[in-house]
Design a protein around this motif. Structure first.
Motif, PDB file in Angstrom:
ATOM      1  N   GLY A  14       0.898  -1.164   0.196  1.00  0.00           N
ATOM      2  CA  GLY A  14      -0.003   0.033   0.024  1.00  0.00           C
ATOM      3  C   GLY A  14       0.839   1.353  -0.143  1.00  0.00           C
ATOM      4  O   GLY A  14       2.108   1.148   0.431  1.00  0.00           O
ATOM      5  N   ALA A  15       0.269   2.387  -0.511  1.00  0.00           N
ATOM      6  CA  ALA A  15       0.951   3.511  -0.401  1.00  0.00           C
ATOM      7  C   ALA A  15       1.712   3.998   0.755  1.00  0.00           C
ATOM      8  O   ALA A  15       2.624   4.739   0.970  1.00  0.00           O
ATOM      9  N   ASP A  16       0.999   3.828   1.895  1.00  0.00           N
ATOM     10  CA  ASP A  16       1.580   4.038   3.172  1.00  0.00           C
ATOM     11  C   ASP A  16       2.412   3.050   3.898  1.00  0.00           C
ATOM     12  O   ASP A  16       2.708   3.053   5.091  1.00  0.00           O
ATOM     13  N   THR A  17       2.906   2.112   3.128  1.00  0.00           N
ATOM     14  CA  THR A  17       3.724   1.178   3.555  1.00  0.00           C
ATOM     15  C   THR A  17       5.260   1.211   3.299  1.00  0.00           C
ATOM     16  O   THR A  17       5.568   1.808   2.337  1.00  0.00           O
ATOM     17  N   THR A  18       6.078   0.728   4.038  1.00  0.00           N
ATOM     18  CA  THR A  18       7.792   0.710   3.553  1.00  0.00           C
ATOM     19  C   THR A  18       8.046   0.182   2.098  1.00  0.00           C
ATOM     20  O   THR A  18       8.410   0.790   1.354  1.00  0.00           O
ATOM     21  N   MET A  19       7.271  -0.991   2.062  1.00  0.00           N
ATOM     22  CA  MET A  19       7.680  -1.543   0.833  1.00  0.00           C
ATOM     23  C   MET A  19       7.019  -0.968  -0.357  1.00  0.00           C
ATOM     24  O   MET A  19       7.325  -0.788  -1.436  1.00  0.00           O
ATOM     25  N   GLY A  20       5.780  -0.606  -0.102  1.00  0.00           N
ATOM     26  CA  GLY A  20       4.772   0.261  -1.371  1.00  0.00           C
ATOM     27  C   GLY A  20       5.866   1.647  -1.550  1.00  0.00           C
ATOM     28  O   GLY A  20       5.782   2.035  -2.691  1.00  0.00           O
ATOM     29  N   GLN A  21       6.178   2.495  -0.551  1.00  0.00           N
ATOM     30  CA  GLN A  21       6.963   3.534  -0.934  1.00  0.00           C
ATOM     31  C   GLN A  21       8.370   3.119  -1.790  1.00  0.00           C
ATOM     32  O   GLN A  21       8.522   4.019  -2.529  1.00  0.00           O
ATOM     33  N   ALA A  22       8.764   2.160  -1.179  1.00  0.00           N
ATOM     34  CA  ALA A  22      10.279   1.708  -2.190  1.00  0.00           C
ATOM     35  C   ALA A  22       9.704   1.360  -3.438  1.00  0.00           C
ATOM     36  O   ALA A  22      10.309   1.883  -4.334  1.00  0.00           O
ATOM     37  N   LEU A  23       8.615   0.648  -3.784  1.00  0.00           N
ATOM     38  CA  LEU A  23       8.361   0.011  -5.052  1.00  0.00           C
ATOM     39  C   LEU A  23       7.836   1.482  -5.921  1.00  0.00           C
ATOM     40  O   LEU A  23       8.267   1.307  -7.239  1.00  0.00           O
ATOM     41  N   PRO A  37      -4.185   3.893 -27.843  1.00  0.00           N
ATOM     42  CA  PRO A  37      -3.901   4.090 -29.258  1.00  0.00           C
ATOM     43  C   PRO A  37      -3.671   5.283 -29.975  1.00  0.00           C
ATOM     44  O   PRO A  37      -2.846   5.506 -30.938  1.00  0.00           O
ATOM     45  N   ALA A  38      -4.494   6.253 -29.479  1.00  0.00           N
ATOM     46  CA  ALA A  38      -4.325   7.626 -30.229  1.00  0.00           C
ATOM     47  C   ALA A  38      -4.530   8.587 -29.439  1.00  0.00           C
ATOM     48  O   ALA A  38      -5.267   8.446 -28.214  1.00  0.00           O
ATOM     49  N   PRO A  39      -4.263   9.788 -29.494  1.00  0.00           N
ATOM     50  CA  PRO A  39      -4.462  10.893 -28.618  1.00  0.00           C
ATOM     51  C   PRO A  39      -6.093  11.162 -28.425  1.00  0.00           C
ATOM     52  O   PRO A  39      -6.933  10.869 -29.394  1.00  0.00           O
ATOM     53  N   ASP A  40      -6.531  11.565 -27.271  1.00  0.00           N
ATOM     54  CA  ASP A  40      -7.836  11.725 -26.812  1.00  0.00           C
ATOM     55  C   ASP A  40      -8.834  10.338 -26.948  1.00  0.00           C
ATOM     56  O   ASP A  40      -9.835  10.454 -27.176  1.00  0.00           O
ATOM     57  N   CYS A  41      -8.052   9.208 -26.821  1.00  0.00           N
ATOM     58  CA  CYS A  41      -8.833   8.005 -26.749  1.00  0.00           C
ATOM     59  C   CYS A  41      -9.352   7.806 -25.496  1.00  0.00           C
ATOM     60  O   CYS A  41      -9.011   8.389 -24.597  1.00  0.00           O
ATOM     61  N   PRO A  42     -10.307   6.916 -25.576  1.00  0.00           N
ATOM     62  CA  PRO A  42     -11.047   6.425 -24.236  1.00  0.00           C
ATOM     63  C   PRO A  42      -9.801   6.253 -22.847  1.00  0.00           C
ATOM     64  O   PRO A  42      -9.011   5.543 -23.277  1.00  0.00           O
ATOM     65  N   PRO A  43     -10.057   6.740 -21.612  1.00  0.00           N
ATOM     66  CA  PRO A  43      -9.174   6.227 -20.818  1.00  0.00           C
ATOM     67  C   PRO A  43      -9.220   4.862 -20.297  1.00  0.00           C
ATOM     68  O   PRO A  43     -10.347   4.017 -20.913  1.00  0.00           O
ATOM     69  N   VAL A  44      -8.211   4.252 -19.725  1.00  0.00           N
ATOM     70  CA  VAL A  44      -8.076   2.847 -19.550  1.00  0.00           C
ATOM     71  C   VAL A  44      -7.826   2.604 -18.032  1.00  0.00           C
ATOM     72  O   VAL A  44      -7.060   3.563 -17.274  1.00  0.00           O
ATOM     73  N   ARG A  45      -8.758   1.705 -17.275  1.00  0.00           N
ATOM     74  CA  ARG A  45      -8.396   1.411 -15.707  1.00  0.00           C
ATOM     75  C   ARG A  45      -7.093   0.671 -15.732  1.00  0.00           C
ATOM     76  O   ARG A  45      -6.966  -0.059 -16.520  1.00  0.00           O
ATOM     77  N   VAL A  46      -6.224   0.984 -14.800  1.00  0.00           N
ATOM     78  CA  VAL A  46      -5.219   0.078 -14.519  1.00  0.00           C
ATOM     79  C   VAL A  46      -5.031  -0.075 -12.820  1.00  0.00           C
ATOM     80  O   VAL A  46      -5.622   0.723 -12.069  1.00  0.00           O
ATOM     81  N   LYS A  47      -4.545  -1.250 -12.450  1.00  0.00           N
ATOM     82  CA  LYS A  47      -4.329  -1.527 -11.110  1.00  0.00           C
ATOM     83  C   LYS A  47      -3.035  -1.848 -10.828  1.00  0.00           C
ATOM     84  O   LYS A  47      -2.546  -2.643 -11.408  1.00  0.00           O
ATOM     85  N   LEU A  48      -2.205  -1.167 -10.084  1.00  0.00           N
ATOM     86  CA  LEU A  48      -0.981  -1.193  -9.743  1.00  0.00           C
ATOM     87  C   LEU A  48      -0.634  -1.276  -8.087  1.00  0.00           C
ATOM     88  O   LEU A  48      -0.957  -0.186  -7.576  1.00  0.00           O
ATOM     89  N   LEU A  49      -0.106  -2.241  -7.614  1.00  0.00           N
ATOM     90  CA  LEU A  49       0.354  -2.200  -6.198  1.00  0.00           C
ATOM     91  C   LEU A  49      -1.004  -1.951  -5.523  1.00  0.00           C
ATOM     92  O   LEU A  49      -1.000  -1.117  -4.261  1.00  0.00           O
ATOM     93  N   GLY A  50      -1.900  -2.681  -5.840  1.00  0.00           N
ATOM     94  CA  GLY A  50      -3.487  -2.147  -4.918  1.00  0.00           C
ATOM     95  C   GLY A  50      -4.013  -0.914  -5.416  1.00  0.00           C
ATOM     96  O   GLY A  50      -5.117  -0.738  -4.772  1.00  0.00           O
ATOM     97  N   GLU A  51      -3.388  -0.161  -6.090  1.00  0.00           N
ATOM     98  CA  GLU A  51      -4.257   1.148  -6.201  1.00  0.00           C
ATOM     99  C   GLU A  51      -4.954   1.042  -7.541  1.00  0.00           C
ATOM    100  O   GLU A  51      -4.582   0.698  -8.708  1.00  0.00           O
TER     101      GLU A  51
END
Length: 130
Positions: A14-23, A37-51
């Protein structure tokens, strides 16, 4: 064998953890270039490190990676409109650039956009990977 405390230290990201801050200090692949693929294309959901994040390619071709929820009313920016060098929230129309800076506020009699910033992560596009 690791103790319970040591295991928690190195496995929690998590963002508030030691390893989360390091990563979060290092580049990590989030998505492939063809997913934006192109400028102004629809946004995309992404999940990284639980966020929960949202990625978008602005009008200038820059890639932005923001916290998914608008700082104003916590509406998903994934539902927003990608337009004119920013991602516009579908709820109240506030627009954020790739750095997370609010650059426009619809329906506000006096703008205070310079005081508003969404959580954003820097991006680099190399070899077809963001």
């Amino acid at each position: 064998m690791l103790s319970k405390e040591e295991n928690e230290l190195i496995t929690r990201v998590g963002a508030d953890t030691t390893m989360g801050q390091a990563l979060r200090r290092y580049w990590m692949p989030a998505l492939l270039s063809w997913e934006l693929p192109a400028p102004d294309c629809p946004p995309v959901r992404v999940k990284l490190l639980g966020e929960d994040l949202v990625a978008f390619r602005d009008t200038s071709g820059r890639v932005g990676l923001l916290e998914e929820f608008c700082p104003h009313r916590r509406v998903s920016l994934w539902l927003g409109r990608n337009e004119e060098d920013g991602l516009r929230c579908a709820y109240h129309g506030w627009k954020y650039d790739v750095t997370g800076q609010c650059v426009h506020q619809m329906n506000e009699p006096v703008s205070f956009a310079q005081k508003i910033k969404a959580v954003a992560y820097p991006t680099h596009e190399r070899g077809g990977v963001n």
